[in-house]
Design a protein around this motif. Structure first.
Motif, PDB file in Angstrom:
ATOM      1  N   TYR A  34       0.805  -1.262  -0.176  1.00 47.24           N
ATOM      2  CA  TYR A  34      -0.119   0.060   0.011  1.00 47.24           C
ATOM      3  C   TYR A  34       0.843   1.256   0.025  1.00 47.24           C
ATOM      4  O   TYR A  34       0.837   2.212  -0.771  1.00 47.24           O
ATOM      5  CB  TYR A  34      -0.845   0.013   1.197  1.00 47.24           C
ATOM      6  N   ASP A  35       1.821   1.234   0.894  1.00 49.28           N
ATOM      7  CA  ASP A  35       2.865   2.485   1.057  1.00 49.28           C
ATOM      8  C   ASP A  35       3.769   2.533  -0.276  1.00 49.28           C
ATOM      9  O   ASP A  35       4.025   3.722  -0.773  1.00 49.28           O
ATOM     10  CB  ASP A  35       3.899   2.150   2.161  1.00 49.28           C
ATOM     11  N   LEU A  36       4.044   1.339  -0.970  1.00 44.82           N
ATOM     12  CA  LEU A  36       4.736   1.508  -2.252  1.00 44.82           C
ATOM     13  C   LEU A  36       4.163   2.249  -3.502  1.00 44.82           C
ATOM     14  O   LEU A  36       4.512   2.694  -3.938  1.00 44.82           O
ATOM     15  CB  LEU A  36       5.250   0.317  -2.420  1.00 44.82           C
ATOM     16  N   PHE A  37       2.781   1.748  -3.577  1.00 40.31           N
ATOM     17  CA  PHE A  37       1.834   2.386  -4.452  1.00 40.31           C
ATOM     18  C   PHE A  37       1.822   4.010  -4.102  1.00 40.31           C
ATOM     19  O   PHE A  37       2.138   4.622  -5.318  1.00 40.31           O
ATOM     20  CB  PHE A  37       0.341   1.857  -4.274  1.00 40.31           C
ATOM     21  N   ALA A  38       1.698   4.224  -2.802  1.00 43.30           N
ATOM     22  CA  ALA A  38       1.697   5.580  -2.672  1.00 43.30           C
ATOM     23  C   ALA A  38       2.988   6.529  -3.097  1.00 43.30           C
ATOM     24  O   ALA A  38       3.112   7.639  -3.576  1.00 43.30           O
ATOM     25  CB  ALA A  38       1.527   6.008  -1.194  1.00 43.30           C
ATOM     26  N   LEU A  39       4.191   5.594  -2.712  1.00 44.16           N
ATOM     27  CA  LEU A  39       5.455   6.036  -3.131  1.00 44.16           C
ATOM     28  C   LEU A  39       5.649   6.407  -4.510  1.00 44.16           C
ATOM     29  O   LEU A  39       6.032   7.426  -4.771  1.00 44.16           O
ATOM     30  CB  LEU A  39       6.260   5.316  -2.521  1.00 44.16           C
ATOM     31  N   ALA A  40       5.059   5.563  -5.317  1.00 49.53           N
ATOM     32  CA  ALA A  40       5.010   5.654  -6.770  1.00 49.53           C
ATOM     33  C   ALA A  40       4.333   6.963  -7.183  1.00 49.53           C
ATOM     34  O   ALA A  40       4.784   7.703  -8.218  1.00 49.53           O
ATOM     35  CB  ALA A  40       4.429   4.467  -7.501  1.00 49.53           C
ATOM     36  N   MET A  41       3.271   7.142  -6.494  1.00 51.21           N
ATOM     37  CA  MET A  41       2.476   8.295  -6.996  1.00 51.21           C
ATOM     38  C   MET A  41       2.956   9.641  -6.395  1.00 51.21           C
ATOM     39  O   MET A  41       3.051  10.511  -7.352  1.00 51.21           O
ATOM     40  CB  MET A  41       1.043   8.185  -6.208  1.00 51.21           C
ATOM     41  N   GLN A  79      11.564  12.224 -17.284  1.00 50.87           N
ATOM     42  CA  GLN A  79      12.364  12.297 -15.716  1.00 50.87           C
ATOM     43  C   GLN A  79      12.141  10.867 -15.288  1.00 50.87           C
ATOM     44  O   GLN A  79      13.119  10.682 -14.500  1.00 50.87           O
ATOM     45  CB  GLN A  79      11.959  13.469 -14.947  1.00 50.87           C
ATOM     46  N   LEU A  80      11.325  10.233 -15.432  1.00 51.14           N
ATOM     47  CA  LEU A  80      10.866   9.071 -14.868  1.00 51.14           C
ATOM     48  C   LEU A  80      11.200   7.780 -15.697  1.00 51.14           C
ATOM     49  O   LEU A  80      11.029   6.659 -15.071  1.00 51.14           O
ATOM     50  CB  LEU A  80       9.212   9.029 -14.229  1.00 51.14           C
ATOM     51  N   LYS A  81      11.472   8.097 -16.884  1.00 53.07           N
ATOM     52  CA  LYS A  81      12.019   7.103 -17.659  1.00 53.07           C
ATOM     53  C   LYS A  81      12.784   5.812 -17.245  1.00 53.07           C
ATOM     54  O   LYS A  81      12.630   4.669 -17.195  1.00 53.07           O
ATOM     55  CB  LYS A  81      12.494   7.527 -19.129  1.00 53.07           C
ATOM     56  N   LYS A  82      13.972   6.534 -16.466  1.00 53.68           N
ATOM     57  CA  LYS A  82      14.906   5.702 -15.624  1.00 53.68           C
ATOM     58  C   LYS A  82      14.272   4.768 -14.740  1.00 53.68           C
ATOM     59  O   LYS A  82      14.687   3.443 -14.683  1.00 53.68           O
ATOM     60  CB  LYS A  82      15.860   6.545 -14.947  1.00 53.68           C
ATOM     61  N   TYR A  83      13.138   5.206 -14.067  1.00 60.60           N
ATOM     62  CA  TYR A  83      12.487   4.311 -13.093  1.00 60.60           C
ATOM     63  C   TYR A  83      11.471   3.625 -13.517  1.00 60.60           C
ATOM     64  O   TYR A  83      10.664   3.104 -12.793  1.00 60.60           O
ATOM     65  CB  TYR A  83      12.178   5.294 -11.750  1.00 60.60           C
ATOM     66  N   TYR A  84      10.985   3.688 -14.763  1.00 62.57           N
ATOM     67  CA  TYR A  84       9.740   3.122 -15.130  1.00 62.57           C
ATOM     68  C   TYR A  84       9.551   1.725 -14.659  1.00 62.57           C
ATOM     69  O   TYR A  84       8.304   1.618 -14.143  1.00 62.57           O
ATOM     70  CB  TYR A  84       9.814   3.012 -16.763  1.00 62.57           C
ATOM     71  N   THR A  85      10.342   0.924 -14.759  1.00 64.82           N
ATOM     72  CA  THR A  85       9.850  -0.507 -14.164  1.00 64.82           C
ATOM     73  C   THR A  85       9.853  -0.485 -12.524  1.00 64.82           C
ATOM     74  O   THR A  85       8.638  -1.179 -12.413  1.00 64.82           O
ATOM     75  CB  THR A  85      11.439  -1.383 -14.595  1.00 64.82           C
ATOM     76  N   PRO A  86      10.649   0.049 -11.632  1.00 67.26           N
ATOM     77  CA  PRO A  86      10.027   0.200 -10.534  1.00 67.26           C
ATOM     78  C   PRO A  86       8.799   0.422 -10.326  1.00 67.26           C
ATOM     79  O   PRO A  86       7.861   0.160  -9.238  1.00 67.26           O
ATOM     80  CB  PRO A  86      11.304   0.403  -9.729  1.00 67.26           C
ATOM     81  N   ILE A  87       8.537   1.776 -10.874  1.00 63.33           N
ATOM     82  CA  ILE A  87       7.598   2.634 -10.465  1.00 63.33           C
ATOM     83  C   ILE A  87       6.196   1.581 -10.878  1.00 63.33           C
ATOM     84  O   ILE A  87       5.272   1.400 -10.379  1.00 63.33           O
ATOM     85  CB  ILE A  87       7.293   3.803 -11.313  1.00 63.33           C
ATOM     86  N   LYS A  88       6.174   1.111 -12.144  1.00 63.01           N
ATOM     87  CA  LYS A  88       5.040   0.385 -12.739  1.00 63.01           C
ATOM     88  C   LYS A  88       5.263  -0.950 -11.464  1.00 63.01           C
ATOM     89  O   LYS A  88       4.004  -1.153 -11.258  1.00 63.01           O
ATOM     90  CB  LYS A  88       5.591  -0.334 -13.909  1.00 63.01           C
ATOM     91  N   LYS A  89       6.030  -1.497 -11.200  1.00 60.22           N
ATOM     92  CA  LYS A  89       5.873  -2.650 -10.365  1.00 60.22           C
ATOM     93  C   LYS A  89       5.222  -2.143  -9.053  1.00 60.22           C
ATOM     94  O   LYS A  89       4.253  -3.199  -8.479  1.00 60.22           O
ATOM     95  CB  LYS A  89       7.223  -3.212  -9.965  1.00 60.22           C
ATOM     96  N   ALA A  90       5.492  -0.989  -8.414  1.00 56.80           N
ATOM     97  CA  ALA A  90       5.015  -0.648  -7.349  1.00 56.80           C
ATOM     98  C   ALA A  90       3.444  -0.333  -7.498  1.00 56.80           C
ATOM     99  O   ALA A  90       2.401  -0.606  -6.579  1.00 56.80           O
ATOM    100  CB  ALA A  90       5.823   0.675  -6.717  1.00 56.80           C
ATOM    101  N   LEU A  91       3.050   0.457  -8.738  1.00 62.13           N
ATOM    102  CA  LEU A  91       1.685   0.512  -8.971  1.00 62.13           C
ATOM    103  C   LEU A  91       0.905  -0.600  -9.021  1.00 62.13           C
ATOM    104  O   LEU A  91      -0.311  -0.851  -8.709  1.00 62.13           O
ATOM    105  CB  LEU A  91       1.498   1.252 -10.069  1.00 62.13           C
ATOM    106  N   TYR A  92       1.515  -1.786  -9.593  1.00 66.50           N
ATOM    107  CA  TYR A  92       0.611  -2.985  -9.779  1.00 66.50           C
ATOM    108  C   TYR A  92       1.038  -3.862  -8.343  1.00 66.50           C
ATOM    109  O   TYR A  92       0.164  -4.957  -8.446  1.00 66.50           O
ATOM    110  CB  TYR A  92       1.133  -3.715 -10.962  1.00 66.50           C
ATOM    111  N   GLY A  93       1.422  -3.345  -7.396  1.00 60.89           N
ATOM    112  CA  GLY A  93       1.697  -4.240  -6.203  1.00 60.89           C
ATOM    113  C   GLY A  93       2.485  -5.507  -6.282  1.00 60.89           C
ATOM    114  O   GLY A  93       2.164  -6.354  -5.776  1.00 60.89           O
TER     115      GLY A  93
END
Lengths: 317, 244
Positions: free
Chosen positions: A202-209, A239-253
């Motif tokens: 839950y926190d990781l989703f918020a962090l991605a946001m 600016q977020l291209k670099k972090y695309y994969t971790p952000i996506k993973k965080a959004l999908y839980g």
């Protein structure tokens, strides 16, 4: 969230210079100015024995008590770390108007808001600050708690050395329970990407946001296809291209712990690029700013040399 | 302390009643029966909180022992869950306060305890709020002026179920609309653990300007099971006194 109280009871507004003397512990806090106000009360900068502190005061005693409980727990967890501001005092105060207020006093965290910090210090700080935050979250989660209301407004970057800190722990919830307090934009339930059960993801989703919000300060609505909207916005942010994969993973839980995400971000930052290092944006800007000055100096030197030679020429002829 | 069921009526309306009993009186009666009445008043974009028309919203919640809030429809979702949760805390706190009075004497309440002990009491309240069972009857005003707000209401109710189903305790929801075609209220969704089955549940609106809030509330009261948390606590106290 003292809904009808706020409309009925007088809005608490403390003038600078007001003395708050606690009913139980008799400490005297002098109000300096208001720092902000949220769902359950206002936070003031105050002076206690010549030191600065932050004082949160509300007419809802139970809300104050619940936050204090969380701060106390965090203190037990953190050891010498930085999980939330440290708690200094808890007390009651009788407003001259007759209203009974409860307040607590905590360490004053002086810092810059996350968005402003990134803007002035450069995008390369984002990854580092997020690693710090993920480290703190990991400790919190290990202790059995979830931050809950993780959002840009609840984060500050303290300076020298830059260190991200969280400042409002009102949403902190025991793992396995229902999230106590949340803000829609950062809430995976709102985006239909998961439940409101307190678990690390839950926190990781918020962090991605939080990372997205830095580049969309005005935020955006979920529209009719929330998931698609998130992915579109993520892909559209260079600016977020670099972090695309971790952000996506965080959004999908996909992550089950902060440590996993932290490791992914760390390896992205540490990645050795085979090409020659491109200058960073800040570096380029600096270089651009310095150049015209150089050429100006050059022309002066040339001019002076020319004059000197001319004078020599005059003297010897 | 044994765990019981909290019972709430959540009334969502946009204006004042104009037919039948006084809704505040009915709310007071419901509260006596151990049912808390919460009210959310939806304002038009050009309406202010100070408008007299929505004054009733606060009165109903006050006599119903619940929480009221006036909102614009954009923020309805978050308000609905916040009001529900806050009302739970408020009710449980009331129950715990009663217990405290039993132990510490009639003039003692939570606020009279030093901050350190208050923290422990609030932990109990929070635990109860997380683990107790909850029944929420949503009573939606579907008079003509609510027409354009119903999709938002539906969304907010779905959101409420997302919030409450993250709790450890069990939930039961039901939805009623008023005024009904033939009776005071119309059943839209019978008691069920989730609200995600409510896609397109709101009927085409028929009524004109009639808003019989009082009679609707009264009818809603009868939709609950017999035993409630508040009442079971009250009964316990009575028996305590007798034994003493």
């Amino acid at each position: 969230m003292n809904m009808n109280q706020t409309s009925k009871k007088l809005e608490l507004s403390l003038q600078p210079g007001t003395s708050i003397i606690g009913k139980w512990h008799k400490n005297n806090y002098r109000i300096t100015r208001r720092l902000g106000y949220g769902a359950i009360g206002a936070v003031y900068l105050c002076n206690f024995n010549g030191k600065q502190a932050a004082l949160k005061i509300s007419t809802s005693g139970s809300s104050i008590t619940m936050e204090v409980n969380v701060l106390k727990t965090l203190q037990k967890v953190q050891g010498n770390g930085s999980l939330g501001p440290s708690l200094l005092d808890v007390d009651d105060w009788q407003h001259p108007g007759g209203t009974r207020c409860s307040f607590y006093v905590m360490e004053y965290v002086n810092g810059k808001d996350l968005g402003g910090f990134i803007q002035s210090h450069g995008d390369e700080w984002l990854g580092i600050l997020m690693m710090q935050l993920l480290g703190d979250l990991q400790k919190l989660h290990q202790a059995g708690w979830v931050f809950g209301d993780l959002k840009t407004e609840n984060l500050l970057v303290a300076s020298s050395p830059p260190r991200i800190r969280w400042i409002d722990v009102g949403g902190t919830t025991q793992i396995g329970r229902s999230i106590k307090e949340y803000t829609e934009f950062y809430d995976r339930g709102y985006w239909k990407m998961g439940t409101r059960k307190a678990e690390p993801s839950y926190d990781l989703f918020a962090l991605a946001m939080v990372m997205l919000q830095i580049y969309y300060p005005a935020r955006f609505d979920k529209g009719n296809h929330p998931e698609k909207m998130l992915m579109t916005k993520l892909s559209a942010t260079p600016q977020l291209k670099k972090y695309y994969t971790p952000i996506k993973k965080a959004l999908y839980g996909t992550y089950t712990s902060s440590e996993q995400m932290r490791r992914d971000i760390a390896s992205l930052i540490m990645q050795h690029s085979p090409k020659a290092q491109k200058p960073t944006r800040i570096g380029q800007r600096k270089a651009a700013a310095v150049k015209p000055q150089h050429s100006f100096m050059e022309s002066i030197v040339i001019l002076v040399t020319a004059v000197v030679f001319y004078l020599f020429h005059m003297v010897f002829i | 302390m044994k765990k019981g069921t909290l019972k709430q009526i959540l009334l969502i309306t946009d204006g004042c009643s104009n037919r039948g009993e006084n809704p505040s009186a009915v709310a007071a009666l419901a509260f006596e029966q151990g049912i808390t009445v919460n009210v959310i008043g939806i304002m038009e974009d050009n309406q202010r909180e100070s408008d007299g028309g929505l004054r009733e919203v606060e009165d109903i919640a006050l006599s119903g022992g619940g929480v009221s809030q006036l909102v614009y429809q954009q923020v309805l979702s978050q308000t609905v869950q916040a009001v529900t949760k806050q009302a739970m805390t408020q009710t449980l706190q009331g129950v715990v306060n009663q217990e405290l009075k039993q132990i510490l004497g009639p003039n003692q309440s939570l606020e009279d305890l030093p901050p350190e002990q208050r923290g422990e009491v609030m932990e109990v309240v929070e635990d109860l709020g997380e683990t107790c069972d909850l029944e929420v009857l949503v009573l939606v005003d579907t008079s003509a002026s609510m027409n354009d707000k119903l999709p938002t209401v539906q969304e907010a109710l779905f959101d409420l179920s997302v919030s409450l189903n993250a709790r450890i305790g069990r939930n039961r929801f039901s939805i009623f609309a008023f005024p009904g075609r033939k009776s005071n209220i119309n059943k839209i969704l019978d008691w069920s653990p989730r609200l995600d089955s409510i896609a397109s549940v709101f009927p085409k609106l028929t009524s004109g300007g009639i808003t019989p809030t009082g009679p609707a509330l009264k009818e809603a009261m009868y939709q609950f099971g017999k035993k409630s948390l508040l009442r079971s606590f009250r009964n316990e106290h009575e028996s305590d006194v007798e034994e003493a």
